[in-house]
Design an enzyme around this catalytic site. Sequence first.
Site, PDB file in Angstrom:
ATOM      1  N   ASP A   1     -16.773  17.040  44.349  1.00 29.63           N
ATOM      2  CA  ASP A   1     -17.374  16.023  45.182  1.00 29.63           C
ATOM      3  C   ASP A   1     -18.883  16.281  45.275  1.00 29.63           C
ATOM      4  O   ASP A   1     -19.305  17.427  45.447  1.00 29.63           O
ATOM      5  CB  ASP A   1     -16.733  16.098  46.575  1.00 29.63           C
ATOM      6  CG  ASP A   1     -17.211  15.002  47.487  1.00 29.63           C
ATOM      7  OD1 ASP A   1     -16.915  13.828  47.176  1.00 29.63           O
ATOM      8  OD2 ASP A   1     -17.868  15.298  48.495  1.00 29.63           O
TER       9      ASP A   1
ATOM     10  N   GLU B   1     -19.088  14.328  40.615  1.00 30.72           N
ATOM     11  CA  GLU B   1     -20.033  13.255  40.909  1.00 30.72           C
ATOM     12  C   GLU B   1     -21.441  13.791  40.675  1.00 30.72           C
ATOM     13  O   GLU B   1     -21.948  14.557  41.483  1.00 30.72           O
ATOM     14  CB  GLU B   1     -19.901  12.816  42.362  1.00 30.72           C
ATOM     15  CG  GLU B   1     -18.581  12.141  42.682  1.00 30.72           C
ATOM     16  CD  GLU B   1     -18.530  11.715  44.153  1.00 30.72           C
ATOM     17  OE1 GLU B   1     -18.216  10.546  44.407  1.00 30.72           O
ATOM     18  OE2 GLU B   1     -18.796  12.538  45.040  1.00 30.72           O
TER      19      GLU B   1
END
Length: 651
Positions: free
Chosen positions: A343, A372
């Site tokens: 994340d 990400e």
Amino acid sequence: MKTMMHKDWIEKYSMDAFEKQYHYDGKDLGVLILESGIQVKCWTPFATSVILHLYQNGSQDRESILQFEMRREEQGTWTVCIDKMYLNHYYDFTVAFGNAIAEHVNDPYAKAVGINGDRGMLIDLSETNPEHWDEDMNPNAGLQDSDVILYELHVRDLSSNDASGIVQKGKYLGVIEEGTRVTDGSIEMCTGLDHIKELGVTHIHFLPFYDYGSIDESQPYRRDVFNWGYDPKNYNVPEGSYATDAEDGRVRIMELKKMIQGIHQKGMSVVMDVVYNHTYHTDYCFNRLVPGFFYRIDADGVYSNGSGCGNDTATERSMVKKFIIDSVEYWAREYHIDGFRFDLMGNLDVDTMNGIRERLDQVRPNILLYGEGWILNTVPTKKDVSMANQKHLGKLNHIAMFSDNMRDCIKGSVFEEDDPGFISGNVEDVSELQRGLMGAPSWAKKPEQVINYTSCHDNYTLFDKIALCNPGISFEDRVRQSKLATAIVMLSQGIPLLHAGEEFLRTKVDRDGTFVSDSYNQGDDVNGIAWGDLLKPEYRAVYHYVQGLIAFRKHTKALHIENVEDVSRYYEFLECPDKALVVCKVTWEQEELVMIFNGENQEEYVELPWENAGFFCYVDNQTAGIKPLYDMEKDVVVSAYTCKVYKRNKG
Ligand code: CA
């Protein structure tokens, strides 16, 4: 006084001298079961005394039953060894800094905790293994990255809806219930894990299942007690609300291992979503042991906030980096995790990410890493630190990133709900779609560095986004656009990811009928997968279509071009001025593919410059799969919002 002292510390933390004096390289932080007893060790260089407290249970008793003074040892560590009779007791520390009042603090290295993760537990991990755990392994270890089909799922969403037929709703064990079906008496469809398997998925990517803080684990059966879990509390422990008993710290561990084993036995792999970029709040245990150390914080106490969650982890500090790398390794070894999704990876530094890659390569080959890679406004505490974002992908070893370019060009911007993408007739940037099909957004060098998707847990679901950016659209056109979006993802170079339920038009609606974006705390009624929809013919047809696309992808080598720096030389695109039409031919080894994508609201005729002999259609507006449907037509017609794919084998 305390603040001044901390300011002084904060200024030291990122200096070489501090790291030299206090970096602890040992692997025994936390609890270690030895022949002679139980060793407990923590790292808190500036403490003046540390006491280990033992309790009978994870939360209720306020007073500890026993206290043990811990001893200062090398490199800022504190240790005590206690008798094995205290196995399965719970523990925490009180840490004193000079005259300040000593506070209770949980162990950041805890591998087991009591309810709500407030105390650690002294356990023997070998007693948490299910039967045959030593034989458990990744069934897809031999796949190359582009063979992977990712399916992004929340533990609760799979089972929370009544139509799932799953008994252990919201639980790890519910994920692996087999033989679950939804039926109306005449039609019967698989649900749960059987459905995912039947779809053709290779890897289930789970939203966080480490212990997070936003859920009261004593009330997991309430349908409104729900969270995605992007609020880490104990990094090395499973979340308790998914266990059948959150009180006994061993149960969540045993049940998560059973879930992973069950998925492996079904021929699929497990990817874990990890959130090392920030913590739930800054009252995190690490921050109490070493105040100000775990975060990017300036000498005035201002926290960097690239995460948008109020704090950024200072991954560039050697003991934070070590904590993260050790943690990922622990999950890979102890829980047999096959891949990790980071994340806000753009908040972690390049060295830490490469350190993770290197460590995992020592555990097992082919552990999948992606994240990400957004470029975030974070302020590292050292100079010349590169963040693991799209700009620096070239510095990362074998780590992939989500393609927001592809996502937004397919369906429109996630930040503007009425912005349409290619599937809704937006022809503005067809070249972005062309690059996407080749797995070559501007920031990537090779297709295996790219995760392609049109929707995930964030924002609106694909089906809802289509409705929002096409006011007045018919149900049929909404379905066509949805199928086209998933087709583009499955027919692109790179690694495809499906949002769970996207394969039968998942929607998230409120009680008043409005679509819900970012449903992170919205409860099971919004988030649960609506298995009953599979009984409706239109929804079932989409499911079979996506199933066919996956099968076609798996059987088509030309969609798995890997380790190639310039994929474009295998692609030939037709010029189609003034049309939302993308037409390409791929030639790779013995295969030739012709793919036509029509984002227009009308049927299009395409005159192909290529000889059509030997080409068969495998994907059209109705059907997708590995069976040839018909010969390539002389004049190809592609209906509105659909695609056609032809394949021929040379020689
Ligand atoms: Ca929790």
